[in-house]
Write a protein that holds these residues in place. Sequence first.
Motif, PDB file in Angstrom:
ATOM      1  N   GLY A   1       0.872  -1.344  -0.501  1.00  0.00           N
ATOM      2  CA  GLY A   1      -0.219   0.004  -0.137  1.00  0.00           C
ATOM      3  C   GLY A   1       0.919   0.963   0.064  1.00  0.00           C
ATOM      4  O   GLY A   1       1.038   2.214  -0.837  1.00  0.00           O
ATOM      5  N   GLN A   2       1.683   1.297   0.463  1.00  0.00           N
ATOM      6  CA  GLN A   2       2.461   2.172   1.111  1.00  0.00           C
ATOM      7  C   GLN A   2       3.318   2.611  -0.444  1.00  0.00           C
ATOM      8  O   GLN A   2       3.855   3.927  -0.942  1.00  0.00           O
ATOM      9  N   GLN A   3       3.933   1.256  -1.201  1.00  0.00           N
ATOM     10  CA  GLN A   3       4.453   1.849  -2.691  1.00  0.00           C
ATOM     11  C   GLN A   3       3.635   2.375  -3.562  1.00  0.00           C
ATOM     12  O   GLN A   3       4.103   3.451  -4.517  1.00  0.00           O
ATOM     13  N   GLN A   4       2.145   1.891  -3.880  1.00  0.00           N
ATOM     14  CA  GLN A   4       1.040   2.788  -4.327  1.00  0.00           C
ATOM     15  C   GLN A   4       0.921   3.925  -4.594  1.00  0.00           C
ATOM     16  O   GLN A   4       1.177   4.319  -4.969  1.00  0.00           O
ATOM     17  N   ARG A   5       1.477   4.087  -2.961  1.00  0.00           N
ATOM     18  CA  ARG A   5       1.267   6.145  -2.910  1.00  0.00           C
ATOM     19  C   ARG A   5       2.626   6.628  -3.303  1.00  0.00           C
ATOM     20  O   ARG A   5       2.221   7.800  -3.603  1.00  0.00           O
ATOM     21  N   VAL A   6       3.538   5.771  -2.618  1.00  0.00           N
ATOM     22  CA  VAL A   6       4.957   6.468  -3.159  1.00  0.00           C
ATOM     23  C   VAL A   6       4.501   6.806  -5.101  1.00  0.00           C
ATOM     24  O   VAL A   6       4.684   7.682  -5.151  1.00  0.00           O
ATOM     25  N   PHE A   7       4.085   5.901  -5.771  1.00  0.00           N
ATOM     26  CA  PHE A   7       3.859   6.078  -6.570  1.00  0.00           C
ATOM     27  C   PHE A   7       2.545   7.316  -7.718  1.00  0.00           C
ATOM     28  O   PHE A   7       2.859   7.891  -8.613  1.00  0.00           O
ATOM     29  N   LEU A   8       2.176   7.185  -6.418  1.00  0.00           N
ATOM     30  CA  LEU A   8       0.913   8.299  -6.659  1.00  0.00           C
ATOM     31  C   LEU A   8       1.241   9.147  -6.433  1.00  0.00           C
ATOM     32  O   LEU A   8       0.866  11.127  -7.266  1.00  0.00           O
ATOM     33  N   ALA A   9       1.977   9.595  -5.190  1.00  0.00           N
ATOM     34  CA  ALA A   9       3.055  10.585  -5.135  1.00  0.00           C
ATOM     35  C   ALA A   9       3.722  11.336  -6.139  1.00  0.00           C
ATOM     36  O   ALA A   9       3.348  13.157  -6.800  1.00  0.00           O
ATOM     37  N   ARG A  10       4.386  10.727  -6.645  1.00  0.00           N
ATOM     38  CA  ARG A  10       5.375  10.888  -7.681  1.00  0.00           C
ATOM     39  C   ARG A  10       3.833  11.454  -9.215  1.00  0.00           C
ATOM     40  O   ARG A  10       4.929  12.621  -9.791  1.00  0.00           O
ATOM     41  N   ALA A  11       3.136  10.566  -9.270  1.00  0.00           N
ATOM     42  CA  ALA A  11       2.094  11.116 -10.190  1.00  0.00           C
ATOM     43  C   ALA A  11       1.667  12.685  -9.666  1.00  0.00           C
ATOM     44  O   ALA A  11       1.424  13.399 -10.885  1.00  0.00           O
ATOM     45  N   LEU A  12       1.464  12.632  -8.583  1.00  0.00           N
ATOM     46  CA  LEU A  12       0.123  13.914  -8.432  1.00  0.00           C
ATOM     47  C   LEU A  12       1.437  15.235  -8.303  1.00  0.00           C
ATOM     48  O   LEU A  12       1.014  16.452  -8.459  1.00  0.00           O
ATOM     49  N   VAL A  13       2.868  14.990  -8.275  1.00  0.00           N
ATOM     50  CA  VAL A  13       3.837  15.864  -7.521  1.00  0.00           C
ATOM     51  C   VAL A  13       3.596  16.844  -9.561  1.00  0.00           C
ATOM     52  O   VAL A  13       4.509  18.179  -9.020  1.00  0.00           O
ATOM     53  N   ALA A  14       3.701  16.161 -10.269  1.00  0.00           N
ATOM     54  CA  ALA A  14       3.562  16.686 -11.785  1.00  0.00           C
ATOM     55  C   ALA A  14       2.564  17.701 -12.328  1.00  0.00           C
ATOM     56  O   ALA A  14       2.390  18.054 -13.178  1.00  0.00           O
ATOM     57  N   ASP A  15       1.602  17.508 -11.137  1.00  0.00           N
ATOM     58  CA  ASP A  15       0.421  17.852 -11.202  1.00  0.00           C
ATOM     59  C   ASP A  15      -0.222  17.969 -12.354  1.00  0.00           C
ATOM     60  O   ASP A  15      -0.864  19.065 -12.856  1.00  0.00           O
ATOM     61  N   PRO A  16      -1.079  16.757 -12.546  1.00  0.00           N
ATOM     62  CA  PRO A  16      -1.981  16.181 -13.989  1.00  0.00           C
ATOM     63  C   PRO A  16      -3.199  17.293 -13.743  1.00  0.00           C
ATOM     64  O   PRO A  16      -4.095  17.594 -13.023  1.00  0.00           O
TER      65      PRO A  16
END
Lengths: 284, 283
Positions: free
Chosen positions: B136-151
């Motif tokens: 679950g934490q790994q998924q959230r890290v990759f979600l965070a990478r997606a969000l940091v780009a302000d999509p």
Amino acid sequence: MDLLIAPFQYEFFRNGTIAAVLVGGLCALIGVYIVLRGMSFIGHGLSHAVFGGAVVAFILQFNFYVGAVSWGFIAALLINQTVRKTTISADAAIGVVTTASFALGVALISRYRRFSQSFDAALFGNVLGVTPMDIAVIVFVTLAATFMIFFFYKQLLFTTFNSEVAQVYGIPTFWIETWFALILAAVIIAAVQIMGVTMIGAALVVPPITIRLLTDSFHRLMIYSTILGAVTGLVGMYLSFYVDVSSGASIVLLQSILFCIALFYVAKIRHRRRLVETPVYGPT
Amino acid sequence: MDPLIELNRVAFGYGSFNVLDDIDLHLHPGQFVGLVGPSGAGKTSLLKLILTLLTPGEGEIQRVRPDLRITYVPQIETVDWSFPVTAEEVVLMGLDHRRNIWPWPRRRERKRAREILERLEIGHLAQRHIRDLSGGQQQRVFLARALVADPEVLVLDEPTTGVDVRSAENIFHWLTVLNKEGMTILLTTHDLNMAAAHVPWVVCLNRRIVAQGPPQEIFTEEILSDAYKGNFIVLRQDDMIFVQQRPHPHGLKEVLPDPVEGGLPDHDSLKKTVQPIPASKEA
């Protein structure tokens, strides 16, 4: 102290040491990306491929460096594109492209036997033959590779981590991989004189995997791997001088011994950690 | 309002085999769309077509603007977990690299990455190696990478695969929150119950679009049986929908050998067989 200083009175040792330190560090730096992309054999394969290119350049009376770098670059691109566009795996693509190129070199050598002597040096490395021109090429390639890795650090990191996803995030992965292939071909050509075709693969792979055993940090892996490559280049030259063995072999042997020590150290640490962490069941 | 992404009569195949046929799909601003369907239905291929990682064999895919900001969270199985990077370094990969030519991140970039990790409640794990995190934490890290780009559009491929029920619920909760804030989301999932509970618009896919609409209309026994070529039970209670595939028609008896002559063991006999492990004595 004399043991350390004495060899420097010889010009060949001075030239050879400068080349070995730069080539050792450079191979180890580039090797980080190669190891992490799971293409450890590309160095070994490309060094064989450029051997074919060097022979062709000689026959066509082309500049050695231009001929060999172009050949290596095309081989690296062919491997990249084969992996990208087909279901063929990296090791199979490396095997086909580079062995075919090496076979061409061997075929041409057997046809024109008169220059086989100088290609022995290319195969096994010859520190005696390092000229100021070779050092100039090595310095130029080192600067170009360092420049590329410094300014494209993040793009290279993301492309190495996951090329497909990096593309979605706007990284021009095709161009990054193409530039990397060009730099890799140039590094291999620059390293041939010192390491020899047969040893370059190890010089690219052994320092990064040794440091990889000891760190989980990407930037530390890059820094320490480069230092290890450069230091083993220097120490390997002394070994080569005093033990009278080929420079490439002494550098790679030294790196391999350090790898074994790191492996042993990590295994011991893990064993100790397991002893501490494993709970003891049953009556006490 | 114009769709952000529009697929018109799209077909795609590997070699001579078409995995997608006649796909018409519009993704409107602020939509939260879930793609469901059996394995091999073409869900990941459809995402990759939308992300321009693949080129359609037929039809066309249009974006409202060429510079539409789309980010992607890939399937967790595609990640090399031994790669030497920390959670924070993964998040920083998502930033626009053209804005900072130096190899190290600026202070404000690290701050932004840290804020997003904090928001997803994993700020304390920023310096951990990605291998040392739970699913679950790994998924959230990759979600965070997606969000940091302000999509503007967030695309996720099976974000709950390999994570426990609570983590899956957490991920869908965050996606719902992001969607409420205006982000357009497109995901694929095998978790029909999560999709029924959280996704407002479901597209049921099996090489072609079998049906699309709100989960109340899509999660019916007929549509699911048509898409999955199986037999489904759909239970409804108030606003909730529960989907379950019916057991194999021959039952468990023919799949498993009989441990007890005359039939499967009842609950009581199983209880007798499985003994609780006694607690170890403390010294």
